[in-house]
Design a protein around this motif. Structure first.
Motif, PDB file in Angstrom:
ATOM      1  N   LYS A   1       0.816  -1.203   0.000  1.00 36.08           N
ATOM      2  CA  LYS A   1       0.000   0.000   0.000  1.00 36.08           C
ATOM      3  C   LYS A   1       0.858   1.265   0.000  1.00 36.08           C
ATOM      4  O   LYS A   1       0.545   2.245  -0.689  1.00 36.08           O
ATOM      5  CB  LYS A   1      -0.926   0.002   1.222  1.00 36.08           C
ATOM      6  CG  LYS A   1      -1.844   1.218   1.299  1.00 36.08           C
ATOM      7  CD  LYS A   1      -2.770   1.123   2.511  1.00 36.08           C
ATOM      8  CE  LYS A   1      -3.692   2.331   2.588  1.00 36.08           C
ATOM      9  NZ  LYS A   1      -4.595   2.261   3.774  1.00 36.08           N
ATOM     10  N   TYR A   2       1.930   1.246   0.773  1.00 33.38           N
ATOM     11  CA  TYR A   2       2.773   2.438   0.911  1.00 33.38           C
ATOM     12  C   TYR A   2       4.091   2.298   0.149  1.00 33.38           C
ATOM     13  O   TYR A   2       5.087   2.932   0.499  1.00 33.38           O
ATOM     14  CB  TYR A   2       3.041   2.702   2.394  1.00 33.38           C
ATOM     15  CG  TYR A   2       1.789   2.992   3.185  1.00 33.38           C
ATOM     16  CD1 TYR A   2       1.117   4.202   3.021  1.00 33.38           C
ATOM     17  CD2 TYR A   2       1.264   2.059   4.071  1.00 33.38           C
ATOM     18  CE1 TYR A   2      -0.049   4.470   3.726  1.00 33.38           C
ATOM     19  CE2 TYR A   2       0.106   2.320   4.786  1.00 33.38           C
ATOM     20  CZ  TYR A   2      -0.555   3.531   4.609  1.00 33.38           C
ATOM     21  OH  TYR A   2      -1.706   3.798   5.312  1.00 33.38           O
ATOM     22  N   ARG A   3       4.094   1.490  -0.891  1.00 37.67           N
ATOM     23  CA  ARG A   3       5.325   1.239  -1.640  1.00 37.67           C
ATOM     24  C   ARG A   3       5.926   2.518  -2.222  1.00 37.67           C
ATOM     25  O   ARG A   3       7.146   2.709  -2.223  1.00 37.67           O
ATOM     26  CB  ARG A   3       5.074   0.213  -2.748  1.00 37.67           C
ATOM     27  CG  ARG A   3       4.089   0.668  -3.835  1.00 37.67           C
ATOM     28  CD  ARG A   3       3.585  -0.514  -4.654  1.00 37.67           C
ATOM     29  NE  ARG A   3       2.724  -0.109  -5.776  1.00 37.67           N
ATOM     30  CZ  ARG A   3       1.454   0.252  -5.657  1.00 37.67           C
ATOM     31  NH1 ARG A   3       0.885   0.274  -4.455  1.00 37.67           N
ATOM     32  NH2 ARG A   3       0.747   0.592  -6.714  1.00 37.67           N
ATOM     33  N   GLY A   4       5.063   3.392  -2.705  1.00 42.16           N
ATOM     34  CA  GLY A   4       5.542   4.636  -3.287  1.00 42.16           C
ATOM     35  C   GLY A   4       6.187   5.546  -2.260  1.00 42.16           C
ATOM     36  O   GLY A   4       7.252   6.133  -2.500  1.00 42.16           O
ATOM     37  N   LEU A   5       5.575   5.659  -1.107  1.00 39.23           N
ATOM     38  CA  LEU A   5       6.099   6.502  -0.034  1.00 39.23           C
ATOM     39  C   LEU A   5       7.421   5.951   0.486  1.00 39.23           C
ATOM     40  O   LEU A   5       8.386   6.703   0.680  1.00 39.23           O
ATOM     41  CB  LEU A   5       5.081   6.595   1.103  1.00 39.23           C
ATOM     42  CG  LEU A   5       5.533   7.363   2.355  1.00 39.23           C
ATOM     43  CD1 LEU A   5       5.849   8.808   2.014  1.00 39.23           C
ATOM     44  CD2 LEU A   5       4.454   7.275   3.439  1.00 39.23           C
ATOM     45  N   ILE A   6       7.471   4.647   0.708  1.00 39.45           N
ATOM     46  CA  ILE A   6       8.687   4.027   1.247  1.00 39.45           C
ATOM     47  C   ILE A   6       9.841   4.168   0.256  1.00 39.45           C
ATOM     48  O   ILE A   6      10.963   4.547   0.628  1.00 39.45           O
ATOM     49  CB  ILE A   6       8.437   2.545   1.577  1.00 39.45           C
ATOM     50  CG1 ILE A   6       7.387   2.423   2.690  1.00 39.45           C
ATOM     51  CG2 ILE A   6       9.731   1.856   1.996  1.00 39.45           C
ATOM     52  CD1 ILE A   6       6.897   1.003   2.915  1.00 39.45           C
ATOM     53  N   CYS A   7       9.580   3.889  -1.013  1.00 35.24           N
ATOM     54  CA  CYS A   7      10.624   4.013  -2.028  1.00 35.24           C
ATOM     55  C   CYS A   7      11.096   5.462  -2.140  1.00 35.24           C
ATOM     56  O   CYS A   7      12.298   5.720  -2.287  1.00 35.24           O
ATOM     57  CB  CYS A   7      10.094   3.517  -3.375  1.00 35.24           C
ATOM     58  SG  CYS A   7      11.347   3.458  -4.672  1.00 35.24           S
ATOM     59  N   SER A   8      10.178   6.411  -2.059  1.00 36.62           N
ATOM     60  CA  SER A   8      10.546   7.828  -2.119  1.00 36.62           C
ATOM     61  C   SER A   8      11.445   8.205  -0.950  1.00 36.62           C
ATOM     62  O   SER A   8      12.403   8.976  -1.123  1.00 36.62           O
ATOM     63  CB  SER A   8       9.280   8.700  -2.104  1.00 36.62           C
ATOM     64  OG  SER A   8       8.477   8.449  -3.241  1.00 36.62           O
ATOM     65  N   CYS A   9      11.161   7.656   0.215  1.00 41.10           N
ATOM     66  CA  CYS A   9      12.000   7.930   1.391  1.00 41.10           C
ATOM     67  C   CYS A   9      13.407   7.372   1.186  1.00 41.10           C
ATOM     68  O   CYS A   9      14.402   8.022   1.536  1.00 41.10           O
ATOM     69  CB  CYS A   9      11.369   7.336   2.644  1.00 41.10           C
ATOM     70  SG  CYS A   9       9.877   8.192   3.197  1.00 41.10           S
ATOM     71  N   PHE A  10      13.494   6.162   0.608  1.00 41.69           N
ATOM     72  CA  PHE A  10      14.804   5.576   0.320  1.00 41.69           C
ATOM     73  C   PHE A  10      15.600   6.471  -0.640  1.00 41.69           C
ATOM     74  O   PHE A  10      16.786   6.741  -0.433  1.00 41.69           O
ATOM     75  CB  PHE A  10      14.647   4.184  -0.296  1.00 41.69           C
ATOM     76  CG  PHE A  10      14.302   3.099   0.690  1.00 41.69           C
ATOM     77  CD1 PHE A  10      14.815   3.127   1.977  1.00 41.69           C
ATOM     78  CD2 PHE A  10      13.482   2.037   0.328  1.00 41.69           C
ATOM     79  CE1 PHE A  10      14.510   2.121   2.887  1.00 41.69           C
ATOM     80  CE2 PHE A  10      13.177   1.026   1.222  1.00 41.69           C
ATOM     81  CZ  PHE A  10      13.689   1.075   2.518  1.00 41.69           C
ATOM     82  N   LEU A  11      14.943   6.900  -1.717  1.00 37.41           N
ATOM     83  CA  LEU A  11      15.607   7.722  -2.722  1.00 37.41           C
ATOM     84  C   LEU A  11      16.070   9.054  -2.136  1.00 37.41           C
ATOM     85  O   LEU A  11      17.205   9.489  -2.352  1.00 37.41           O
ATOM     86  CB  LEU A  11      14.664   7.975  -3.899  1.00 37.41           C
ATOM     87  CG  LEU A  11      14.347   6.759  -4.778  1.00 37.41           C
ATOM     88  CD1 LEU A  11      13.150   7.044  -5.682  1.00 37.41           C
ATOM     89  CD2 LEU A  11      15.550   6.368  -5.628  1.00 37.41           C
ATOM     90  N   ALA A  12      15.177   9.685  -1.370  1.00 32.92           N
ATOM     91  CA  ALA A  12      15.510  10.974  -0.762  1.00 32.92           C
ATOM     92  C   ALA A  12      16.640  10.824   0.253  1.00 32.92           C
ATOM     93  O   ALA A  12      17.530  11.679   0.332  1.00 32.92           O
ATOM     94  CB  ALA A  12      14.273  11.577  -0.107  1.00 32.92           C
TER      95      ALA A  12
END
Length: 350
Positions: free
Chosen positions: A153-164
């Motif tokens: 569900k939160y794959r986009g948010l988690i991946c964005s946090c990793f990238l940032a």
């Protein structure tokens, strides 16, 4: 909404958005123009690719995450490896054609394993120099794969946090490692813009289905797309390819262009040639550099504008597209299609 394009009762995730493929195809043409030296005006095609990639990863994993990473490897590795080995053989046979890259076995291994290294002068690129973007894509896929397994569900948010986090860590470290310098490049933030584009496009799609968008939206998006492309070309001379300015000056327009083309595609069907070009854009990206470079050095001189250079530019683009079409059919369609059917087949239930 035009019912013939997208039935109003169809879910957002069930559609094929050909307009996005058309944008991908247009971006690949700009990348060709970037490497024709007297034109040198299309590096921002990469930024558009990254935004589209973030969007598509979110879209395609909404319902089906089976064999996600395996499919990504099958999609990327065959052609990337072929072009990397081709570069290696060219380095061995014609080393004088390469300014910085050397045919060292360790560099070949690092290129195949997506391990960044300095090819000279502080430039972090693989043997096939244009493949640096593929390295970025693969790193994004790894982070997205991890994020999927933490929370779908939160794959986009988690991946964005990793990238940032990678970009921030690279920025605060006084002497970052080579991998961190490469994968912590601010251009990686453009995948986050693509993820945001997925949510924005979903909202636009729902508004469109409920007739909440006016008739002015189509011409508005078309005009905006032209202005955005013009702005990208105009800012080419002042961009810092390695700095934080790039995702701001090119990443945000890439995000807006993706939304514009998505919205345009809700109203009209774009030409089939542009969709086909988008389908083979990966081949265009990886292959075009060699026909362009070959014609530049052996037949035409692309260092300055001339009638001869202009004719050469058309010849280089045509040859690049011809080779890419052959590559798309043999490698992307036939070989990867076979590998997917062989390695991504659902297990039969007893």
């Amino acid at each position: 909404m035009t019912p013939e394009i997208f039935p109003k009762d169809r879910d957002f995730h069930e559609n094929r958005y050909d307009a996005i493929q058309s944008l991908r195809g247009i971006a690949s043409l700009f990348v060709i123009l970037e490497h024709i030296r007297f034109l040198n005006c299309g590096a921002f095609g990469v930024d558009i690719f990254f935004c589209i990639s973030g969007f598509m990863m979110m879209l395609t994993t909404h319902k089906d995450t089976h064999f996600f990473f395996r499919k990504r490897l099958i999609r990327i590795l065959p052609l990337y490896y072929m072009m990397t080995f081709l570069t290696w053989w060219a380095l061995l046979l014609f080393p004088e054609m390469f300014e910085q890259t050397k045919a060292h076995p360790s560099l070949l291994i690092k290129s195949l394993l997506f391990i960044p290294f300095d090819i000279g002068g502080g430039v972090l690129q693989p043997l096939m120099r244009i493949g640096w973007t593929v390295n970025c894509e693969m790193f994004f896929y790894v982070l997205f794969f991890i994020s999927l397994h933490i929370s779908h569900k939160y794959r986009g948010l988690i991946c964005s946090c990793f990238l940032a986090a990678g970009v921030v860590l690279n920025g605060v470290m006084t002497v970052p490692s080579v991998p961190l310098s490469f994968y912590g490049n601010p251009i990686m933030l453009e995948f986050i813009l693509g993820i945001l584009c997925y949510y924005a496009a979903g909202a636009i799609y729902r508004l469109h289905c409920h007739r909440h968008l006016g008739s002015f939206v189509l011409p508005l998006c078309a005009a905006a797309a032209v202005i955005l492309f013009a702005a990208l070309i105009w800012t080419k001379s002042g961009i810092n390819i390695l700095g934080l300015r790039r995702p701001l000056v090119w990443g945000i327009p890439g995000f807006l262009l993706t939304l514009c083309f998505f919205t345009i595609g809700l109203y009209i069907k774009l030409p089939k040639w542009s969709v086909s070009l988008g389908d083979m854009s990966f081949s265009v990206y990886l292959i075009h550099y060699y026909p362009v470079m070959l014609l530049d050095r052996l037949i035409f001189d692309f260092s300055a504008f001339s009638v001869n250079a202009l004719a050469g530019a058309f010849a280089a683009a045509a040859l690049s597209l011809l080779c890419s079409r052959i590559s798309w059919y043999l490698v992307e369609k036939r070989l990867t299609g076979f590998l997917k059917s062989l390695l991504c087949r659902p297990r039969a239930t007893p």
